[in-house]
Design a protein around this motif. Structure first.
Motif, PDB file in Angstrom:
ATOM      1  N   ASP A   1      87.268  21.876  54.081  1.00 19.48           N
ATOM      2  CA  ASP A   1      85.903  21.517  53.696  1.00 19.48           C
ATOM      3  C   ASP A   1      85.206  22.661  52.985  1.00 19.48           C
ATOM      4  O   ASP A   1      84.628  22.496  51.922  1.00 19.48           O
ATOM      5  CB  ASP A   1      85.074  21.165  54.933  1.00 19.48           C
TER       6      ASP A   1
ATOM      7  N   ILE B   1      86.147  23.236  49.461  1.00 18.74           N
ATOM      8  CA  ILE B   1      85.537  22.306  48.505  1.00 18.74           C
ATOM      9  C   ILE B   1      84.088  22.692  48.230  1.00 18.74           C
ATOM     10  O   ILE B   1      83.622  22.651  47.093  1.00 18.74           O
ATOM     11  CB  ILE B   1      85.633  20.853  49.023  1.00 18.74           C
TER      12      ILE B   1
ATOM     13  N   GLY C   1      84.690  14.840  41.311  1.00 21.29           N
ATOM     14  CA  GLY C   1      84.834  13.418  40.987  1.00 21.29           C
ATOM     15  C   GLY C   1      83.593  12.864  40.319  1.00 21.29           C
ATOM     16  O   GLY C   1      83.342  11.666  40.381  1.00 21.29           O
ATOM     17  N   LEU C   2      82.831  13.731  39.658  1.00 23.76           N
ATOM     18  CA  LEU C   2      81.580  13.281  39.029  1.00 23.76           C
ATOM     19  C   LEU C   2      81.832  12.445  37.780  1.00 23.76           C
ATOM     20  O   LEU C   2      82.583  12.849  36.896  1.00 23.76           O
ATOM     21  CB  LEU C   2      80.712  14.486  38.627  1.00 23.76           C
TER      22      LEU C   2
ATOM     23  N   GLN D   1      81.704   6.017  50.809  1.00 21.32           N
ATOM     24  CA  GLN D   1      82.041   7.018  51.827  1.00 21.32           C
ATOM     25  C   GLN D   1      81.575   6.530  53.200  1.00 21.32           C
ATOM     26  O   GLN D   1      82.281   6.680  54.193  1.00 21.32           O
ATOM     27  CB  GLN D   1      81.377   8.368  51.506  1.00 21.32           C
TER      28      GLN D   1
ATOM     29  N   ASP E   1      83.575   5.722  56.960  1.00 23.08           N
ATOM     30  CA  ASP E   1      83.100   6.168  58.266  1.00 23.08           C
ATOM     31  C   ASP E   1      82.948   4.979  59.221  1.00 23.08           C
ATOM     32  O   ASP E   1      83.378   5.038  60.374  1.00 23.08           O
ATOM     33  CB  ASP E   1      81.772   6.900  58.106  1.00 23.08           C
TER      34      ASP E   1
ATOM     35  N   TYR F   1      93.207   9.877  48.459  1.00 25.14           N
ATOM     36  CA  TYR F   1      91.855  10.379  48.197  1.00 25.14           C
ATOM     37  C   TYR F   1      91.337  11.226  49.376  1.00 25.14           C
ATOM     38  O   TYR F   1      91.165  10.740  50.492  1.00 25.14           O
ATOM     39  CB  TYR F   1      90.900   9.220  47.912  1.00 25.14           C
TER      40      TYR F   1
ATOM     41  N   GLN G   1      89.225  12.781  54.896  1.00 27.74           N
ATOM     42  CA  GLN G   1      88.311  13.589  55.713  1.00 27.74           C
ATOM     43  C   GLN G   1      87.449  12.706  56.596  1.00 27.74           C
ATOM     44  O   GLN G   1      87.192  13.018  57.754  1.00 27.74           O
ATOM     45  CB  GLN G   1      87.406  14.432  54.815  1.00 27.74           C
ATOM     46  N   SER G   2      86.974  11.605  56.020  1.00 29.35           N
ATOM     47  CA  SER G   2      86.121  10.699  56.768  1.00 29.35           C
ATOM     48  C   SER G   2      86.876  10.093  57.953  1.00 29.35           C
ATOM     49  O   SER G   2      86.407  10.131  59.092  1.00 29.35           O
ATOM     50  CB  SER G   2      85.611   9.609  55.822  1.00 29.35           C
TER      51      SER G   2
ATOM     52  N   GLN H   1      72.951  11.326  39.505  1.00 29.01           N
ATOM     53  CA  GLN H   1      74.294  11.886  39.689  1.00 29.01           C
ATOM     54  C   GLN H   1      74.529  12.219  41.170  1.00 29.01           C
ATOM     55  O   GLN H   1      73.587  12.218  41.965  1.00 29.01           O
ATOM     56  CB  GLN H   1      74.411  13.164  38.827  1.00 29.01           C
ATOM     57  N   TYR H   2      75.768  12.513  41.537  1.00 27.06           N
ATOM     58  CA  TYR H   2      76.047  13.081  42.857  1.00 27.06           C
ATOM     59  C   TYR H   2      75.186  14.319  43.037  1.00 27.06           C
ATOM     60  O   TYR H   2      74.850  15.012  42.067  1.00 27.06           O
ATOM     61  CB  TYR H   2      77.526  13.480  42.978  1.00 27.06           C
TER      62      TYR H   2
ATOM     63  N   LYS I   1      79.501  19.794  57.038  1.00 24.39           N
ATOM     64  CA  LYS I   1      80.802  19.117  57.016  1.00 24.39           C
ATOM     65  C   LYS I   1      80.693  17.686  57.517  1.00 24.39           C
ATOM     66  O   LYS I   1      81.331  16.776  56.989  1.00 24.39           O
ATOM     67  CB  LYS I   1      81.804  19.871  57.899  1.00 24.39           C
TER      68      LYS I   1
ATOM     69  N   GLU J   1      79.041  15.476  54.881  1.00 24.71           N
ATOM     70  CA  GLU J   1      79.967  15.242  53.759  1.00 24.71           C
ATOM     71  C   GLU J   1      81.004  14.177  54.122  1.00 24.71           C
ATOM     72  O   GLU J   1      81.259  13.258  53.336  1.00 24.71           O
ATOM     73  CB  GLU J   1      80.669  16.544  53.370  1.00 24.71           C
ATOM     74  N   SER J   2      81.564  14.270  55.303  1.00 20.87           N
ATOM     75  CA  SER J   2      82.593  13.310  55.707  1.00 20.87           C
ATOM     76  C   SER J   2      82.015  11.924  55.974  1.00 20.87           C
ATOM     77  O   SER J   2      82.693  10.921  55.796  1.00 20.87           O
ATOM     78  CB  SER J   2      83.300  13.788  56.974  1.00 20.87           C
ATOM     79  N   SER J   3      80.758  11.872  56.406  1.00 17.23           N
ATOM     80  CA  SER J   3      80.194  10.592  56.837  1.00 17.23           C
ATOM     81  C   SER J   3      79.564   9.797  55.700  1.00 17.23           C
ATOM     82  O   SER J   3      79.634   8.568  55.681  1.00 17.23           O
ATOM     83  CB  SER J   3      79.153  10.812  57.928  1.00 17.23           C
ATOM     84  N   SER J   4      78.890  10.485  54.780  1.00 22.34           N
ATOM     85  CA  SER J   4      78.199   9.735  53.722  1.00 22.34           C
ATOM     86  C   SER J   4      78.003  10.547  52.441  1.00 22.34           C
ATOM     87  O   SER J   4      77.197  10.173  51.597  1.00 22.34           O
ATOM     88  CB  SER J   4      76.841   9.233  54.238  1.00 22.34           C
ATOM     89  N   LEU J   5      78.697  11.658  52.296  1.00 24.81           N
ATOM     90  CA  LEU J   5      78.602  12.581  51.153  1.00 24.81           C
ATOM     91  C   LEU J   5      77.237  13.270  51.086  1.00 24.81           C
ATOM     92  O   LEU J   5      77.124  14.464  51.250  1.00 24.81           O
ATOM     93  CB  LEU J   5      78.891  11.894  49.819  1.00 24.81           C
TER      94      LEU J   5
END
Lengths: 378, 378
Positions: free
Chosen positions: A2, A5, A23-24, A92, A96, A116, A121-122, B54-55, B246, B249-253
Motif C-alpha cells: 500500500d 502505491i 489508472g487515471l 471499489q 468491499d 487487478y 487489496q479490497s 478526476q480521481y 490504507k 483506499e481498500s474500501s472505497s478509494l
C-alpha cells in the motif's frame, strides 16, 4: 505494498514528472460542459434539488438504475430488473461489500494472475486464501480454473474485457467455457466490467453474466464519465438482493444521491454510443501513438501486448530480469511506471504496466523517450 | 430488524402518511441557492472542474480538511492537523471503517444504551460483543462505564451531544469523568458528533476529543447542509493515520471529490455561524411546536425529554407497556413513528422516537393529533 502505491502517487505529482503509472482516465475527455448543464438541471427545479440533497434510497436512484438496465438489454445481451441493480460509491465499494458478504477468513477465492491490484487489496481485508489462475492470451487458463473450482472457492474475481493490468480480453470460446464451468459450480463470479465500454471498436464479447446466472457484474462510470463522482454499480442474482440491501445500508447507507442525480441528468441528455465513440476513438489513437513509439524506441527483446481497448499495456523485460530496476531507472529520468509484480499471485517480476490514457501526446512522446533511455541503463 | 426499518421507510412514502420516524433533516432548510452557486463555481474554471471529476486523494480534499481543522480550533476547543482528518462518504462509512480496523469477532465494545441504531448495525457486521452503558439524564452511567472498561473493550461508541435516540447531552461533569476514564484505559472512544452543531443555543459542551486523545471524532455535513452529498469525516489520533489511509483506499478509494469540491466552494462563500444560527433557530422553533402540542394533547402518564438541540424526542409510555402497540395504532392513523426498542441493548419496550425536524408545521400539528388519537386506542 500500500505505502509503495501511495509513494508512487505522491511522486507522480512532482514537478516535471510524467506518469504512466496509475489508472487515471484522460481528464481532457471529461464532458465538463455536459456535466455542468446536468448539475444546473438538478438545481433548476426546487423540488428535484431538495430531494437530490436529502437522504435517498439504499439501492440507488431508480431512473439511473433503469438506464443501466436498459444498457444491459441493448448492448450487453442480457435482461435484468432494476431490482437487481445496486448503485454504490464506485466499484471499489462493490468489492468491499462482496468481500463482506462472501468471505470468511480462510475461504478460498479464485483470481486472475495477474489481476487487478485494487480489488485484490479490497478482498484481502476479509482474509481469503487466493488461488491464482494464469491469464493466457485469450483469457484464463480454463484447465487451471476447472481444477481451482474443485477446491470450492466462494468467489472468482476476473476482468474479462481489457483486463487490468494485462490488457487481455477473453476470447468467445473462453467466455463460453468459463460460463459452463461456473454453471456447474457453487462459486460466484465477480465480473468486473470496468473497461467493457472502452473497446476501441465496441464491446469485444458478451459479458459472462449474459451466459450464466452465477455472476455478480460490477460496472462503473469512472473510466468513461468521471471517477470523482464515485458512481459504480453491481448487478446481483435474484437470491442476493435482500442481503445486498442490508449490507449497503450498514456500510454506507446509500450512494451519493447528488452525484447520482447529476449523472442521471447527464445521461438523459447524452447519446451514449455517440459519446463513447469519441472516447474509444481517442484511446485507440493514444494507444497507437504509444505503441508506435515503443516500436521505434524500445529494443526487440522487450515484449508487450497490443490492446484492443481499455487503458493498459503490459511490458515484459527478458525472462529472469527484475523490472523493478527499470522502474527505478525510469524514476531517475522522471518517468513513473507501475511495476507489475504486485498484480501477480506468483511471478511477474519482469513486468511493468503502462497507462496510455492519462498523459497527453507530448507526455506520451517524452515518456517513451525517457523509458527507452532508462532501459539503456537497465 | 433491518427489514423492519426498510418497511418503515417504504410505508413513510405512502400517500397521506406523516412520518416522525426517520433521521431526515428538514429539506426546506437546504440552501439550494448557495449549493447551486457552489456547483456552478466548480465548473467555472475548466481546470478545477477536471480535477474535481478526476480521481482524488485518499484522505480528502485539502482545503476542505483545512476548514474542518479550523472549525475544531475555533468552535470545538481543540487543535488538530489536517493530516489527522479523513473525509469519507458520510459518517456511516466511518463506523464501517472503524469496525474494520478495530473489531475482530468476539471483541468487546461499549455502546450507549439506548444508542444510535445505524452505528450499532454497522459495527455488528464485525461481530463485537456489545456492552451497553445506560444513558442517564446527564450522560452515561459512569460507574457502569468504569466497570465496562475493565473488560478491555476495543471501542466505546457514544453521541455526547443531543444523542440519537434519547436527545440527551452529557453534562460538563460527565464529559470530564468520561475523558478521565478513557485516558487511563486501552479503549478508543468513537465520539459521534453528528448533532453537535445543532445545539439550539450553540454547542452544549466541549467534545470529549478536546479533553483526551483516546478519541476518534466523527463529523458530518449530513444534518446541517445535505445528507445526499454524503460527506462525513473522522479525526483520528496520530498513530492511526497510516492505517486509516490504507483502510479507506481498500474500501472505497476515496470520498466523492465532486461533492467535496462543491461543498468546499459552498463553505468558502458561507458564514458558518450565521448559517447554523438560522437552522438552530428553526429546529428550536419546531421542537417547541411539537412539545407544546404534546403537552396539550397527550395525557400526563406519557413522559418525554425536552431537547436542547438535535432532532429527536424520546417518548416513554408507562413502564411495563409495549410501545410497539402505539406504533401500530399510529400506523393505522397514518402516522409513522420509530419504536425505541431496537436502539436498546436491554429494555426500551416502552419507548418511541419522534423526529420534529422532517415534517413541516402542518405535518407536526396533524401528526401529534394522530398520535394522541392513536394513544387513546393504546
Amino acid at each position: 505494498m500500500d505505502s509503495f502505491i501511495m509513494k508512487l502517487i505522491a511522486v507522480s505529482k512532482e514537478k516535471g514528472m510524467i506518469s504512466f503509472a496509475t489508472g487515471l482516465p484522460d481528464k481532457r475527455l471529461f464532458d465538463t460542459e455536459g456535466l455542468a448543464k446536468a448539475a444546473l438541471n438538478v438545481f433548476e427545479d426546487e423540488d428535484v434539488a431538495r430531494d437530490a440533497l436529502q437522504y435517498s434510497t439504499i439501492n440507488g436512484l431508480l431512473p439511473l438504475r433503469e438506464k443501466i438496465a436498459q444498457r444491459c438489454r441493448k448492448e450487453m445481451s442480457f435482461n435484468v430488473s432494476e431490482e437487481n441493480i445496486f448503485v454504490i460509491n464506485g466499484s471499489q465499494e462493490c468489492f468491499d461489500l462482496i468481500g463482506k458478504m462472501f468471505i470468511d477468513r480462510g475461504d478460498r477465492m479464485v483470481v486472475d494472475d495477474p489481476g487487478y491490484l485494487g480489488a485484490l487489496q479490497s478482498f484481502s481485508l476479509y482474509g481469503p486464501s487466493f488461488i491464482g489462475v494464469p491469464m493466457e492470451e485469450d483469457g484464463p487458463d480454463t484447465e487451471r480454473l476447472k481444477g481451482s473450482l474443485k477446491e470450492h472457492p466462494k468467489l472468482y474475481y476476473s476482468v474479462p474485457d481489457h483486463q487490468n493490468p494485462s490488457g487481455i480480453s477473453y476470447s468467445s470460446e473462453k467466455r463460453k467455457e468459463v460460463a459452463e464451468l461456473l454453471s456447474g459450480s457453487d462459486c460466484m463470479m465477480v465480473e468486473d466490467d470496468a473497461y467493457g465500454e472502452l473497446g476501441f471498436d465496441g464491446r469485444v464479447g458478451p459479458p459472462i453474466r449474459s451466459l450464466t446466472d452465477n455472476v455478480i457484474l460490477t460496472g462503473s462510470f469512472s473510466k468513461i464519465i468521471s471517477p470523482g463522482m464515485r458512481i459504480g454499480w453491481m448487478i446481483v442474482p435474484d437470491g442476493m438482493t435482500e442481503m445486498t440491501m442490508k449490507c449497503i445500508e450498514s456500510s454506507s447507507l446509500h450512494a451519493n444521491s447528488f452525484s447520482q442525480n447529476v449523472m442521471n441528468c447527464f445521461l438523459e441528455r447524452t447519446d451514449m454510443n455517440k459519446y463513447l465513440g469519441k472516447i474509444r476513438k481517442e484511446y485507440k489513437r493514444k494507444s497507437k501513438l504509444m505503441l508506435d513509439l515503443m516500436n521505434d524506441h524500445l529494443p526487440s527483446e522487450l515484449r508487450w501486448n497490443t490492446p484492443t481497448g481499455g487503458m493498459f499495456i503490459l511490458l515484459r523485460t527478458k525472462e529472469g530480469t527484475d523490472a523493478m530496476r527499470l522502474y527505478e531507472a525510469a524514476l531517475r529520468k522522471k518517468l513513473v511506471v507501475m511495476p507489475g509484480r504486485p498484480f501477480h499471485i506468483s511471478g511477474g517480476e519482469n513486468t511493468i504496466r503502462l497507462n496510455y490514457a492519462t498523459a497527453d501526446d507530448e507526455g506520451i512522446k517524452e515518456g517513451i523517450r525517457r523509458l527507452a533511455s532508462a532501459y539503456r541503463e537497465f
